[in-house]
Write an enzyme that holds these catalytic residues in place. Structure first.
Site, PDB file in Angstrom:
ATOM      1  N   CYS A   1      24.607   3.051  10.639  1.00 10.77           N
ATOM      2  CA  CYS A   1      23.440   3.364   9.743  1.00 10.77           C
ATOM      3  C   CYS A   1      22.631   4.071  10.781  1.00 10.77           C
ATOM      4  O   CYS A   1      22.008   3.476  11.729  1.00 10.77           O
ATOM      5  CB  CYS A   1      22.890   2.093   9.074  1.00 10.77           C
ATOM      6  SG  CYS A   1      21.125   2.658   8.548  1.00 10.77           S
TER       7      CYS A   1
ATOM      8  N   ASN B   1      30.154  12.864  16.572  1.00 11.29           N
ATOM      9  CA  ASN B   1      31.148  13.567  15.939  1.00 11.29           C
ATOM     10  C   ASN B   1      30.864  13.618  14.704  1.00 11.29           C
ATOM     11  O   ASN B   1      30.748  12.764  13.828  1.00 11.29           O
ATOM     12  CB  ASN B   1      32.623  12.758  16.313  1.00 11.29           C
ATOM     13  CG  ASN B   1      33.724  13.649  16.036  1.00 11.29           C
ATOM     14  OD1 ASN B   1      34.008  14.734  16.567  1.00 11.29           O
ATOM     15  ND2 ASN B   1      34.188  13.749  14.780  1.00 11.29           N
ATOM     16  N   GLU B   2      30.774  15.098  14.262  1.00  7.19           N
ATOM     17  CA  GLU B   2      30.792  15.268  12.632  1.00  7.19           C
ATOM     18  C   GLU B   2      29.819  14.621  11.928  1.00  7.19           C
ATOM     19  O   GLU B   2      29.995  13.637  11.031  1.00  7.19           O
ATOM     20  CB  GLU B   2      32.294  15.210  12.134  1.00  7.19           C
ATOM     21  CG  GLU B   2      33.005  16.557  12.575  1.00  7.19           C
ATOM     22  CD  GLU B   2      34.446  16.276  11.927  1.00  7.19           C
ATOM     23  OE1 GLU B   2      34.735  15.179  11.148  1.00  7.19           O
ATOM     24  OE2 GLU B   2      35.291  17.191  12.032  1.00  7.19           O
TER      25      GLU B   2
ATOM     26  N   GLU C   1      36.747  22.293  16.942  1.00  4.65           N
ATOM     27  CA  GLU C   1      38.155  21.888  16.619  1.00  4.65           C
ATOM     28  C   GLU C   1      38.638  23.027  15.676  1.00  4.65           C
ATOM     29  O   GLU C   1      37.929  23.584  14.745  1.00  4.65           O
ATOM     30  CB  GLU C   1      38.156  20.508  15.643  1.00  4.65           C
ATOM     31  CG  GLU C   1      37.384  19.301  16.449  1.00  4.65           C
ATOM     32  CD  GLU C   1      37.352  18.062  15.804  1.00  4.65           C
ATOM     33  OE1 GLU C   1      37.996  18.114  14.451  1.00  4.65           O
ATOM     34  OE2 GLU C   1      36.921  16.996  16.143  1.00  4.65           O
TER      35      GLU C   1
ATOM     36  N   TRP D   1      43.635  15.397   5.357  1.00  3.49           N
ATOM     37  CA  TRP D   1      42.837  14.976   4.793  1.00  3.49           C
ATOM     38  C   TRP D   1      42.265  15.199   3.318  1.00  3.49           C
ATOM     39  O   TRP D   1      41.678  14.755   2.677  1.00  3.49           O
ATOM     40  CB  TRP D   1      41.567  14.624   5.770  1.00  3.49           C
ATOM     41  CG  TRP D   1      41.180  16.027   6.403  1.00  3.49           C
ATOM     42  CD1 TRP D   1      41.601  16.453   7.728  1.00  3.49           C
ATOM     43  CD2 TRP D   1      40.380  17.012   5.888  1.00  3.49           C
ATOM     44  NE1 TRP D   1      41.153  17.875   7.781  1.00  3.49           N
ATOM     45  CE2 TRP D   1      40.598  17.990   6.787  1.00  3.49           C
ATOM     46  CE3 TRP D   1      39.990  17.399   4.512  1.00  3.49           C
ATOM     47  CZ2 TRP D   1      39.586  19.471   6.436  1.00  3.49           C
ATOM     48  CZ3 TRP D   1      39.381  18.475   4.172  1.00  3.49           C
ATOM     49  CH2 TRP D   1      39.239  19.386   5.107  1.00  3.49           C
TER      50      TRP D   1
END
Ligand SMILES: [Zn+2]
Ligand SMILES: [Zn+2]
Ligand SMILES: [Zn+2]
Lengths: 649, 649, 649
Positions: free
Chosen positions: C106, C140-141, C312, C320
């Site tokens: 969170c 990341n992302e 990427e 996915w």
């Protein structure tokens, strides 16, 4: 032999006598009672009341019926779940599933195991050697309404123990699950949680281990009851009534602990929930999918190591599907014959009299709620008269063709779907249906089964291949056809070091170097012989020194192999359906030297010992493929819709 | 008379005077205020602030407007739910529904009942005899956003008490719920839980009792407020503004405790959420379903025992549907006339001025946010001018035709759907629409209503039939048409001992021996007269000595009765739609001697006293069915699209 | 320059050396490591292990590769979340999201901020000035799998503080949120809750403030890491790898704190999740949407203030999406060139070698799991050879055309959708695609950006307009086209006092007096020039003194303005798609004097410095729009499918 499901606890005692008499009069031999009656056996903690059940069994037995007694563990009473709330299962969102229907228990609840053992042992002691009790059923429909998987604290505790047992060290688990990925490493088994409510999908091995664990919990819960029954009811066969279309636990494993596999046959709902297009659902609306029911007869024959019963046969429209159409008149008879043809030795209808209250009040029965015979009753009477005409004692022989159904492989494609339209259940049924349309008798086999004597083995979705299975297959005389994804995963759900198809390299010199799943709106083309066929769902790129038997055509990798093979095995690099599937299956049969019919359309045939059977699922009459000298015991050579023919040649 | 909804608490006081003046200038007579203003009446616990409301009422009243004062209980303030968190409702998954919108209260919260009584009594004491307050509205839109059902601890407690009251003994409950099934037996009322989060569906009687209980909770909550208002505001009519398309509680029961039933008319969203196909939704996109609004006017006229108001009339596009298209210019006028024609004595527009903030900022109003008149304002002005031309005092007469709408029957098909496509709301509307296309005025009736004087009674979905209703129907002169499933359930949701249609056997000699529900992709055929009609959704097999008026044709049970009847009553064994429904309804009218028009297409007609009305929902002009000597007060014989005609003959 | 993502922690050390050598051999310059490796850096609390990472960096660096080092905060280890469970995020239903995948934290957890700072600082101190570490990636992302929004207690606490900061007084919040509506008034910031699990939708301002707050939490979390890296790794650029199709937080705001915006390019899944119809998805199945990828290159170029990397790049089929089709052979090369053409200075492929275990085992890589080169490897080799032929140092110039993408406006239409089919992401892409089909280079701009030099500014969905932006636009030379809803909301999500388009009245004399959203099955008509075009989704009624350039035709408000404008700005009162959109965009370009191509169909072009690029997304060869004297460095004038051409003129 035929039977019926009966609930004495739901009817006034005054009716029992007459009901038993009428069952016998109709010609039934078996009656199932007792499952779901815990609250009547033990209305208050420890207050066991057997008197009513004594009387019911006595009435039925004295009328000449053989009793199948069910253990009542599918429905623990309210007082029990109030005493021990951790009996209740927890759903995937983490919500406790409440009392008020059935199957409200968690297989991992230690308290529930104790309590289930207590009631089953008490029952088994009282009725184990009762002269009227000929067989036992354990629990009822494992897995109904997603009840194999529970996300409770009890399940978490048991899962950790199961993992410790399986892996020995946490490092072994870390290696199997691949926790080097995304920092998922665990320091101890106590750290492991159940794979629900994650941010993304868990490690597929984490997920599939939870499925395996849950399957093992069903096996041990069932085995605990089987042991008690064996101890106290020696010599009486023990069964469980499985459901169709449920691959949540390994049925072979549970089946290993019982004597007969029985299952519950509801083809109307099965059609609506099943693999067919809406057009075909409309076409078979009142007959059901012509292959689905036969498939499950054959599957449960394997689960029961040759012994299969139908414990609940749909007798008319039911209550639980999205829509509940009536079967065509004649279908209850047809389904009964179909069960017999596929090896079932007992068919029991669900249920004797339609109940006028509670959840299943729309479920029809042999009798209407007011006790009058309904359509199913008449059809049962007809079957009984017809059976009398047949030579007795026919046994189903080993088939020439085997179809592999493997539970761990099903779980593998569930844990690693890779594409929404890959549906292993549908693919398995499609292959089975193609074989059936060629008039082939099929044995369904697990990887543990003996393969000797088969001419052909079909493996539509064998993602995880056993080395022993490959060995056995290599040494038997059978030709083999493998679908895409075969051998693509190790038992721990990893990609084989040698690339897919992994252990199948013992049979085929090839590697799968790319897989892709395809959306519904895209069609691939496969050139096979001189014809081009559409295909979809799944395509693989393979590299091989084997002969190429069919190839892809189109913009993308034009000419790439779609079907390859040598003198022993073939591998299909695409999900084949419709005409392509018929072509590939037909060719494989010819190659294996298995005699086949031309496409039978809506006819289906089967053999049991010397008896030949044909069933017409279509809307027009058709000629059955009987020898000219055939003697017809039931029906005729020209078979009307919903018709059944039985002959010897 | 016309009115408007106004929120003085949302606008600076400087605007009130001018707003009131402009309302009066437009010709409005009524203004609704106060509902949703609790936080302004009591900004802190016990700190009651009436001054602003005193002034607002004064300003409006002095401008010549009659005030409808709303109790603010649909929106308890934040400090109140923080003080007493058990006020909050709990959703079906068990999650507490939080503060931040409206209707965040549980009808079973004892604390909330006290607090609601406190604020209502304080309000009623202050304004009960206020000379400008002419009527009271209780709360706002019971049932909006699934708020009738709360799965809280308070609801569980109250449900147990309600069951103890209803059944007296737990054995009586066990019998009614059929707990012999699946070991569902209860030992005490304290064991009972709410029917959410079960493994499967609960006993349908368990579910329907929870619905009945929840309905009774609404009734008693409303009744508590009505009592307070009657005590402190003697002689002022009390209303509640119901919603359309909500059958979650028994509106007749709540209606019995108020003086006028009002409802909130939003035909644009109603169309999109409603029964029509996408093609017909496109066709009526900017007019709304031509029958849905009229249906609810007639329903709420029954709920209000003859007195119906429109409390909120859509004035343009709104904000809450999946899409929010604009009504055609002219529709606000048309809807106002439609309400009048169907018996409404007051139409109040929602709202005076579009608000520039919060959830409903896209909800249009008579004025734009900046105070300029919007389209609706102009149309209201036109209606007011037109009304002035009419003879006064017209009252709607009792119709020749009654259509039965029964809440417990709706709950029965919800608790026992048996097929996903059986939609009682759509079926009821379809029957109403067929009658309307024949130009028939309809009274909607409950089973408690007087039937004398009706020539025909239509019961599309009367699953639970009252013996008294049957008696009353038998003795009146009306012919009756019953839809499938009629009489199929006892009040406890069991199958009648004599089989369906149970108590209707007093009128018809028949039994339903099979029911089935059908998927969308399957069509049945019904042969009626010389024509064959498609049908779907639901089919029954009946056994009868009554004459067969139409029959099924096709593969399955060809020739089985589809419509049977005698000189008093007819029973339809299928869900009829489209042409079949028009045929059956038309025949029934002819049989009952009710004069009808040919199919009116997109025209609709209605009568109120001496006045005839016609409305054109179509895209082309059409001639209204007026006598040649008709005198037109509004519009003309040739009615343009969106047109309204009013005439006397 | 090209690079690759590498995970030394997933492979045996013996392979590192060889892997590094082969990367270099292929011609790669960059390698990203470390993100997701927290459990390896700190396997137990405080037990920091750098040795393996030291070695990995050393091996890679000595092979001649530049290392991008990722902070591992996207995946806190199990021991950490077990120590501090309030690290875990909570989903919208209130359920804690468990460990077992990634992004399980969170943003508001104070404890997690401390722990993240601790690990980042330790890393930065160790490697900040390491000679082989050339750049840093933070986390990341952000936002993957709905992880921007957490409904935890920590988030509630932080939200209250954020609101107190934003509004100062609770009265200011009450005014902004419009809590006079529905008694929503708050007495203190401590009373405020998160906007989940309400009975209805919350105040849109409540909702949008929670989005703004959550966006600010991402910014401050990222900023905390950026500060630490700047302190300990001076002079090394800091980046974050954004995702496409995520507007959950303000990327410009996060981008302001980093040096380079990088993003992750997955066009295959992007196509399936994207704006196109199924027909067009089928058409572009193996190339991807021809405009979506370019759009995000241009967006992230803006986010990175001119500096954009691809962190990427999809190298083949992935794992996915709902389905995971393979890209056409050649697409990896094409995407690499596309990135370069749109300004990217580095393209890194994800990943070096396909991993045989865990969640992403179906994600292809440059190498197969067994280390053999896969298709992508070959294409990378080709690109590297081609790049060598080009003149070096080309920089992308400022475009003539700007397209406005504004995050708060996106949140506004999310909080106030008003119609299910209004999709701001699709609309923005549609406008971009129309410009691209005319061969136009586009700069994406936020409202904070400099507008000088643009000939035309397009604002498809600018609901909330900054006064400063209007001022800047007014003063620059650009013509402007605004889509419907422009200027319709104040920053607090209220309707402007002057009615929409609010601040745009400085450019256009008009008011929007009605909006409506339209269901899919309804079509409006727009008359533009002499042609009539279909339109749908959204329609506005405007009042204006400006010239009308196109108008609605049909039953409803026939002739009402659909496009109006003056010499500076135009306003479109409808969501235009297809031909209508091409017509409006084309006209606007002509009006602004921007030279355009005829519709390029499936060709796309781009310029970077002196270099011209063309890409063929179609199925047939096409001629590129090159000057006759053009010199081709890559490809030819006639471009085959999946072809790339690079030329100078
Ligand atoms: Zn079930
Ligand atoms: Zn609402
Ligand atoms: Zn993801």
């Amino acid at each position: 032999e035929l039977g019926v499901c009966y609930y004495p606890e739901q009817w006034p005692r005054e009716k029992w006598q007459d009901d038993a008499r009428r069952m016998k009069e109709l010609g039934l031999s078996w009656v199932r009672v007792g499952e779901f009656a815990w609250a009547h056996m033990e209305p208050r903690p420890g207050d066991l009341r057997w008197e009513w059940l004594d009387e019911a069994i006595d009435v039925l037995g004295r009328a000449g019926l053989k009793v199948i007694l069910g253990t009542p563990t599918a429905a623990p009473p309210k007082w029990l779940v109030d005493l021990y709330p951790d009996i209740l299962p927890v759903d995937t969102k983490g919500t406790v599933r409440k009392f008020g229907a059935r199957r409200h228990y968690c297989f991992s609840s230690r308290r529930y195991r104790q309590e289930a053992a207590r009631i089953v042992e008490a029952m088994a002691k009282r009725y184990g050697t009762h002269p009227f009790v000929y067989a036992w059923q354990i629990d009822n429909e494992y897995g109904d309404h997603d009840t194999v998987y529970s996300y409770s604290k009890e399940a978490e505790r048991a899962f950790r123990l199961w993992l410790a047992e399986r892996y020995g060290t946490i490092d072994a688990l870390n290696a199997a699950w691949g926790t080097n990925f995304w920092s998922m490493r665990y320091g101890a088994f106590e750290e492991i949680e159940l794979p629900n409510n994650l941010v993304e999908e868990p490690s597929p091995t984490h997920l599939v281990d939870f499925i395996r664990f849950s399957s093992d919990q069903v096996k041990s819960f069932n085995g605990m009851q089987a042991d008690l029954l064996r101890r106290h009811a020696p010599g009486r066969p023990v069964t469980h009534n499985f459901m169709s279309n449920n691959f949540d636990f390994d049925h072979y494993e549970v089946g290993a602990d019982i004597d007969i596999a029985s299952w519950d046959v509801y083809p109307m709902g099965g059609l609506l929930n099943g693999r067919l297009s809406d057009d075909n659902k409309a076409r078979y609306l009142r007959t059901g999918d012509p292959d689905q029911t036969a498939f499950y007869h054959d599957l449960y024959r394997a689960v029961g190591r040759g012994r299969v019963w139908v414990m609940e046969q749909q007798p008319g429209p039911v209550n639980w599907a999205s829509h509940n159409q009536a079967p065509a008149d004649g279908m209850v008879r047809l389904w009964t014959w179909l069960a017999y043809a596929h090896g079932a030795d007992m068919v029991s209808y669900f249920r004797w009299r339609q109940i006028h209250y509670a959840q299943e009040q729309f479920h029809s029965a042999l009798l209407l709620p007011n006790g009058e015979p309904d359509q199913g009753y008449q059809e049962v009477a007809q079957v009984i008269a017809e059976i009398a005409r047949l030579p007795a004692g026919a046994r189903r022989k080993k088939a020439e063709v085997a179809l592999v159904v493997d539970y761990p492989s099903r779980w593998a494609s569930r844990a690693l779907p890779q594409g929404r339209s890959y549906d292993a259940t549908a693919i398995g049924l499609d292959w089975y249906a193609a074989l059936s349309r060629y008039g082939i008798d099929v044995d369904i086999v697990g990887q543990h089964c003996d393969l000797d004597g088969y001419a052909a083995v079909f493996a539509p979705d064998l993602l995880i291949v056993d080395a022993v299975f490959v060995e056995r297959l290599a040494q038997c005389g059978a030709k083999a056809l493998f679908g895409p994804r075969s051998g693509s995963k190790t038992p721990n759900l990893q990609i084989p070091t040698s690339l897919p198809p992994g252990p199948l390299n013992a049979l085929l010199d090839m590697q799968v170097v790319r897989v892709e799943s395809l959306p519904e709106f895209h069609i691939e083309s496969v050139l096979h012989g001189n014809e081009t066929y559409p295909a979809s769902v799944w395509r693989e790129t393979i590299r091989t020194s084997e002969p190429v038997l069919a190839s892809f055509s189109g913009e993308y990798r034009d000419g790439a192999p779609a079907l390859v093979g040598n003198s022993k095995a073939r591998y299909l690099a695409v999900v084949a359906q419709g005409d392509l599937l018929m072509k590939v299956i037909g060719d494989t049969l010819d190659w294996a030297g298995v005699a086949r019919q031309p496409d039978l359309g809506d006819l289906r045939v089967s053999r049991r010992g010397p008896l030949h059977f044909a069933f017409n699922f279509g809307k027009v009459s058709a000629e059955v493929p009987a020898a000219t000298e055939a003697v017809f015991h039931v029906g005729e050579r020209i078979l009307t819709p919903i018709g059944v023919a039985v002959w010897t040649e």
